[in-house]
Design a protein around this motif. Structure first.
Motif, PDB file in Angstrom:
ATOM      1  N   ALA A   1       0.835  -1.194   0.000  1.00 50.47           N
ATOM      2  CA  ALA A   1       0.000   0.000   0.000  1.00 50.47           C
ATOM      3  C   ALA A   1       0.868   1.241   0.000  1.00 50.47           C
ATOM      4  CB  ALA A   1      -0.896  -0.014   1.232  1.00 50.47           C
ATOM      5  N   SER A   2       0.519   2.170  -0.875  1.00 49.57           N
ATOM      6  CA  SER A   2       1.296   3.405  -0.927  1.00 49.57           C
ATOM      7  C   SER A   2       0.544   4.575  -0.321  1.00 49.57           C
ATOM      8  CB  SER A   2       1.657   3.732  -2.389  1.00 49.57           C
ATOM      9  OG  SER A   2       0.469   3.829  -3.172  1.00 49.57           O
ATOM     10  N   GLU A   3      -0.801   4.571  -0.376  1.00 53.07           N
ATOM     11  CA  GLU A   3      -1.613   5.640   0.210  1.00 53.07           C
ATOM     12  C   GLU A   3      -2.738   4.990   1.006  1.00 53.07           C
ATOM     13  OE1 GLU A   3      -2.282   9.281  -2.124  1.00 53.07           O
ATOM     14  OE2 GLU A   3      -1.498   8.138  -3.827  1.00 53.07           O
ATOM     15  N   PRO A   4      -2.475   4.619   2.250  1.00 55.45           N
ATOM     16  CA  PRO A   4      -3.469   3.875   3.040  1.00 55.45           C
ATOM     17  C   PRO A   4      -4.710   4.722   3.329  1.00 55.45           C
ATOM     18  CG  PRO A   4      -1.628   4.522   4.423  1.00 55.45           C
ATOM     19  CD  PRO A   4      -1.225   4.824   3.013  1.00 55.45           C
TER      20      PRO A   4
ATOM     21  N   ARG B   1      -9.326  -1.402 -10.553  1.00 54.23           N
ATOM     22  CA  ARG B   1      -8.823  -2.643  -9.965  1.00 54.23           C
ATOM     23  C   ARG B   1      -7.468  -2.461  -9.292  1.00 54.23           C
ATOM     24  NH1 ARG B   1     -10.180  -7.480 -14.252  1.00 54.23           N
ATOM     25  NH2 ARG B   1     -12.456  -7.290 -14.195  1.00 54.23           N
ATOM     26  N   ARG B   2      -6.951  -1.255  -9.346  1.00 55.67           N
ATOM     27  CA  ARG B   2      -5.613  -1.008  -8.789  1.00 55.67           C
ATOM     28  C   ARG B   2      -5.726  -0.711  -7.286  1.00 55.67           C
ATOM     29  NH1 ARG B   2      -2.607   3.528  -7.845  1.00 55.67           N
ATOM     30  NH2 ARG B   2      -4.171   4.833  -8.871  1.00 55.67           N
ATOM     31  N   LEU B   3      -4.964  -1.452  -6.494  1.00 58.67           N
ATOM     32  CA  LEU B   3      -4.923  -1.211  -5.042  1.00 58.67           C
ATOM     33  C   LEU B   3      -4.165   0.082  -4.771  1.00 58.67           C
ATOM     34  CD1 LEU B   3      -5.426  -2.210  -2.118  1.00 58.67           C
ATOM     35  CD2 LEU B   3      -3.205  -3.355  -2.255  1.00 58.67           C
ATOM     36  N   VAL B   4      -4.839   1.017  -4.109  1.00 60.66           N
ATOM     37  CA  VAL B   4      -4.219   2.306  -3.784  1.00 60.66           C
ATOM     38  C   VAL B   4      -3.503   2.255  -2.432  1.00 60.66           C
ATOM     39  CG1 VAL B   4      -4.684   4.745  -3.316  1.00 60.66           C
ATOM     40  CG2 VAL B   4      -5.893   3.575  -5.170  1.00 60.66           C
ATOM     41  N   GLY B   5      -4.101   1.611  -1.482  1.00 61.28           N
ATOM     42  CA  GLY B   5      -3.479   1.559  -0.153  1.00 61.28           C
ATOM     43  C   GLY B   5      -4.285   0.690   0.800  1.00 61.28           C
ATOM     44  N   GLU B   6      -3.660   0.324   1.881  1.00 61.66           N
ATOM     45  CA  GLU B   6      -4.269  -0.572   2.870  1.00 61.66           C
ATOM     46  C   GLU B   6      -3.890  -0.105   4.269  1.00 61.66           C
ATOM     47  OE1 GLU B   6      -2.876  -4.826   4.458  1.00 61.66           O
ATOM     48  OE2 GLU B   6      -3.618  -4.885   2.380  1.00 61.66           O
ATOM     49  N   SER B   7      -4.819  -0.224   5.228  1.00 66.07           N
ATOM     50  CA  SER B   7      -4.506   0.110   6.627  1.00 66.07           C
ATOM     51  C   SER B   7      -5.259  -0.826   7.545  1.00 66.07           C
ATOM     52  CB  SER B   7      -4.874   1.563   6.939  1.00 66.07           C
ATOM     53  OG  SER B   7      -6.262   1.784   6.767  1.00 66.07           O
TER      54      SER B   7
ATOM     55  N   ARG C   1      -9.094  -1.433   2.566  1.00 57.28           N
ATOM     56  CA  ARG C   1      -8.295  -1.164   1.365  1.00 57.28           C
ATOM     57  C   ARG C   1      -9.049  -0.218   0.463  1.00 57.28           C
ATOM     58  NH1 ARG C   1      -7.417  -7.570   0.378  1.00 57.28           N
ATOM     59  NH2 ARG C   1      -5.866  -7.949   1.997  1.00 57.28           N
ATOM     60  N   ALA C   2      -8.290   0.614  -0.229  1.00 58.40           N
ATOM     61  CA  ALA C   2      -8.856   1.544  -1.207  1.00 58.40           C
ATOM     62  C   ALA C   2      -8.369   1.138  -2.605  1.00 58.40           C
ATOM     63  CB  ALA C   2      -8.438   2.972  -0.889  1.00 58.40           C
ATOM     64  N   TYR C   3      -9.274   1.247  -3.587  1.00 57.20           N
ATOM     65  CA  TYR C   3      -8.959   0.872  -4.971  1.00 57.20           C
ATOM     66  C   TYR C   3      -9.323   1.997  -5.920  1.00 57.20           C
ATOM     67  CZ  TYR C   3      -8.849  -3.886  -3.072  1.00 57.20           C
ATOM     68  OH  TYR C   3      -8.569  -5.008  -2.337  1.00 57.20           O
TER      69      TYR C   3
ATOM     70  N   SER D   1     -10.309   8.302   1.685  1.00 57.96           N
ATOM     71  CA  SER D   1      -8.967   8.235   1.100  1.00 57.96           C
ATOM     72  C   SER D   1      -8.693   9.553   0.393  1.00 57.96           C
ATOM     73  CB  SER D   1      -8.868   7.082   0.101  1.00 57.96           C
ATOM     74  OG  SER D   1      -7.603   7.105  -0.549  1.00 57.96           O
ATOM     75  N   GLU D   2      -7.481  10.044   0.525  1.00 57.28           N
ATOM     76  CA  GLU D   2      -7.070  11.274  -0.141  1.00 57.28           C
ATOM     77  C   GLU D   2      -6.418  10.998  -1.486  1.00 57.28           C
ATOM     78  OE1 GLU D   2      -4.655  13.517   2.515  1.00 57.28           O
ATOM     79  OE2 GLU D   2      -6.281  13.840   3.965  1.00 57.28           O
ATOM     80  N   ALA D   3      -6.300   9.737  -1.834  1.00 54.93           N
ATOM     81  CA  ALA D   3      -5.687   9.386  -3.124  1.00 54.93           C
ATOM     82  C   ALA D   3      -6.645   9.743  -4.269  1.00 54.93           C
ATOM     83  CB  ALA D   3      -5.354   7.904  -3.161  1.00 54.93           C
ATOM     84  N   ALA D   4      -6.092  10.138  -5.391  1.00 52.62           N
ATOM     85  CA  ALA D   4      -6.910  10.506  -6.552  1.00 52.62           C
ATOM     86  C   ALA D   4      -7.482   9.259  -7.212  1.00 52.62           C
ATOM     87  CB  ALA D   4      -6.067  11.288  -7.552  1.00 52.62           C
ATOM     88  N   GLY D   5      -8.732   9.368  -7.658  1.00 48.64           N
ATOM     89  CA  GLY D   5      -9.340   8.317  -8.465  1.00 48.64           C
ATOM     90  C   GLY D   5      -9.826   7.122  -7.709  1.00 48.64           C
ATOM     91  N   VAL D   6     -10.008   7.204  -6.384  1.00 53.73           N
ATOM     92  CA  VAL D   6     -10.488   6.061  -5.622  1.00 53.73           C
ATOM     93  C   VAL D   6     -11.943   5.776  -5.984  1.00 53.73           C
ATOM     94  CG1 VAL D   6     -11.088   5.214  -3.317  1.00 53.73           C
ATOM     95  CG2 VAL D   6      -8.892   6.316  -3.706  1.00 53.73           C
ATOM     96  N   THR D   7     -12.218   4.524  -6.364  1.00 52.20           N
ATOM     97  CA  THR D   7     -13.571   4.148  -6.791  1.00 52.20           C
ATOM     98  C   THR D   7     -14.261   3.194  -5.828  1.00 52.20           C
ATOM     99  OG1 THR D   7     -12.632   2.341  -8.089  1.00 52.20           O
ATOM    100  CG2 THR D   7     -12.976   4.465  -9.215  1.00 52.20           C
ATOM    101  N   SER D   8     -13.503   2.529  -4.954  1.00 52.69           N
ATOM    102  CA  SER D   8     -14.152   1.581  -4.033  1.00 52.69           C
ATOM    103  C   SER D   8     -13.228   1.276  -2.857  1.00 52.69           C
ATOM    104  CB  SER D   8     -14.517   0.283  -4.763  1.00 52.69           C
ATOM    105  OG  SER D   8     -13.331  -0.399  -5.175  1.00 52.69           O
ATOM    106  N   PHE D   9     -13.843   0.669  -1.839  1.00 49.06           N
ATOM    107  CA  PHE D   9     -13.117   0.178  -0.659  1.00 49.06           C
ATOM    108  C   PHE D   9     -13.589  -1.245  -0.377  1.00 49.06           C
ATOM    109  CE2 PHE D   9     -13.583   4.752  -0.070  1.00 49.06           C
ATOM    110  CZ  PHE D   9     -12.332   5.163   0.366  1.00 49.06           C
ATOM    111  N   ASP D  10     -12.755  -1.980   0.319  1.00 49.40           N
ATOM    112  CA  ASP D  10     -13.262  -3.182   0.975  1.00 49.40           C
ATOM    113  C   ASP D  10     -12.675  -3.234   2.384  1.00 49.40           C
ATOM    114  OD1 ASP D  10     -10.709  -4.326   0.908  1.00 49.40           O
ATOM    115  OD2 ASP D  10     -11.162  -5.670  -0.755  1.00 49.40           O
TER     116      ASP D  10
END
Length: 480
Positions: free
Chosen positions: A32-35, A104-110, A99-101, A55-64
């Motif tokens: 994860a780069s941006e949790p 399909r790209r994983l943005v980050g995890e915490s 996790r934020a996506y 999430s503050e990451a750009a383009g986040v479309t979903s979480f799990d």
């Protein structure tokens, strides 16, 4: 050749995408780069708790998100945020991973550890409201809310009382009424446990219940209380409805006073116990139950002292007069002892007073005296402890700098408050008179410049405010 290259690239990209999807499903995502951030409003055990994700990451479309060991639940994101429900299977610490996506790209995890409790919720508009503190005797209600799935009843009790059972309604809640005992001002501690249909008992709810006792606090001043002498009594009550107090002393008329904390003065007329009774006046004019305090009163006589030079403390070797003044009427005599010798009788004058004269020596002494009235009733005894002032003076010399240099004699004197001057001479020479500062604290320095080295003598006498002189005190001193 160019066409084949494009096809190969597309196939390779598809394989990568598939690999990424498989990793996410297996719970082995890339680093994860941006949790994301998230918080959980825990509802309890087995109940839907609300999880909020951002999430503050750009383009986040979903979480799990998932509880450790459980299945992940996915929610779509809007403007980098989402919310959903999460269920905790048991009480205690639980690790939650989110996790934020972006597509399909994983943005980050915490991961966070969440404390999960099945302690039931308890509320009361009367007893657990920070803005309201009810009076003792006020009836109110407690509402119990389940923090576990399948709650069918509650056990509740106050302090060390036995547990009471209340059935839960279909939504798992229950309500009970309670009236704090009107004659008890102790603290109240509330305990509550929920019970599920399977018989599982929750951890206990434990909270102090705020109650105001409308009865007044009564605090007589500390110390010995004597007949005819005013006694300060403090009345207080912290209830918000308190406006003042009514009180009576020793069966006398009722008095009223305003305020939530006041001090009044009462004067006892006899020895023994005198009762002080008070009630708090509440808003609207109602009164609390009465509270009574005991003021213990003594009738021991007063003792005053006159000794030499007008001193009110006995002076050793000088006649000292002790005067006894009664605290009760019709006193005809006194009985007294001095340093355990006695008792000795002494008749009282028409005004009830009597005097004796003794000549004490130095040191600690005691005098005990009781009054006797015309009916033969003996009062409480007063123990009068005193230390005699020593009329002797002490002299010390300091001439370490030698002949021709100033030194001094230090004179110590218990009677310095009534000493006006010191008369002194060295080696039989002329008399010097040094005035005494009344604020000297008992020590006076007499300055002197010796003309010769060797041994000398000095004699000192104190002059008192009546013109008399003390016995001379002399010492031998050395000049280096």
């Amino acid at each position: 050749m160019h066409h084949l290259s494009k096809v190969a690239g597309a196939v390779f990209a598809g394989v990568l995408a598939l690999a990424g999807s498989s990793e996410a499903a297996l719970g082995a995502p890339r680093a994860a780069s941006e949790p994301p951030s998230f918080s959980v409003a825990v509802a309890g055990v087995g109940l839907p708790s609300r999880i909020s994700l951002t999430s503050e990451a750009a383009g986040v479309t979903s979480f799990d998100y998932a509880v450790a060991g459980g299945r992940a639940a996915a929610v779509p994101a809007k403007d980098g945020a989402a919310a959903g429900n999460i269920v905790f299977p048991a009480a205690g610490p639980a690790d939650v991973t989110a996790r934020a996506y972006a597509g399909r790209r994983l943005v980050g995890e915490s991961t966070q550890t969440v404390d999960v409790s099945d302690v039931p919720g308890v509320s009361s508009d009367e007893f657990l409201n920070p803005d309201v503190t009810p009076l003792v005797g006020t009836t109110g209600t407690f509402t119990f809310t389940p923090h576990a799935r399948g709650v069918v009843k509650y056990y509740w009790w106050i302090n060390d009382g036995g547990a009471q059972e209340v059935r839960a309604r279909h939504d798992g809640t229950a309500k009970v009424s309670w009236t704090p005992p009107a004659d008890v001002s102790a603290k109240y501690e509330l305990f509550v446990q929920s019970v599920t249909a399977a018989g599982a008992q929750s951890a206990r709810y434990d909270e102090w219940v705020r109650i105001q006792d409308p009865r007044p606090g009564i605090e007589p001043a500390a110390g010995t209380h004597e007949v005819g002498e005013p006694v300060a009594v403090t009345l207080s009550n912290g209830a918000s409805q308190a406006t003042g107090f009514v009180y009576s002393f020793d069966g006398g008329p009722q008095q009223s006073v305003s305020g939530a904390a006041v001090t009044v003065q009462v004067t006892p007329s006899h020895a023994g116990d005198a009762l002080f009774t008070a009630q708090t006046v509440l808003a609207g004019g109602t009164r609390s139950k009465a509270v009574t305090a005991t003021v213990t009163v003594t009738d021991m006589p007063q003792v005053s002292v006159v000794s030499a030079y007008g001193q009110t403390q006995p002076v050793a070797t000088e006649p000292t007069t002790f005067t006894f003044t009664p605290k009760v009427p019709n006193v005809v005599s006194y009985q007294y002892t001095v340093d355990g010798d006695g008792p000795h009788p002494v008749a009282a004058g028409p005004d009830g007073t009597a005097s004796i004269t003794v000549i004490p020596d130095t040191g600690q002494h005691s005098l005990t005296v009781s009054s006797v009235d015309a009916a033969g009733v003996v009062s409480d005894a007063r123990d009068y402890e005193y230390t005699s002032l020593d009329p002797r003076i002490e002299v010390f010399a300091e001439f370490g700098d030698g002949a021709g240099e100033w030194g001094f004699f230090s004179v110590l004197n218990d009677l310095s408050p009534v000493t006006v001057a010191y008369h002194w001479s060295v080696d039989g020479g002329p008399e010097h008179v040094t005035p005494v500062d009344p604020n000297s604290g008992g020590v006076t320095d007499l300055e002197y410049r010796p003309a010769l080295s060797g041994t000398g003598t000095v004699q000192v006498q104190a002059e008192y405010n009546d013109g008399t002189l003390s016995a001379p005190a002399g010492i031998t001193f050395e000049v280096g």
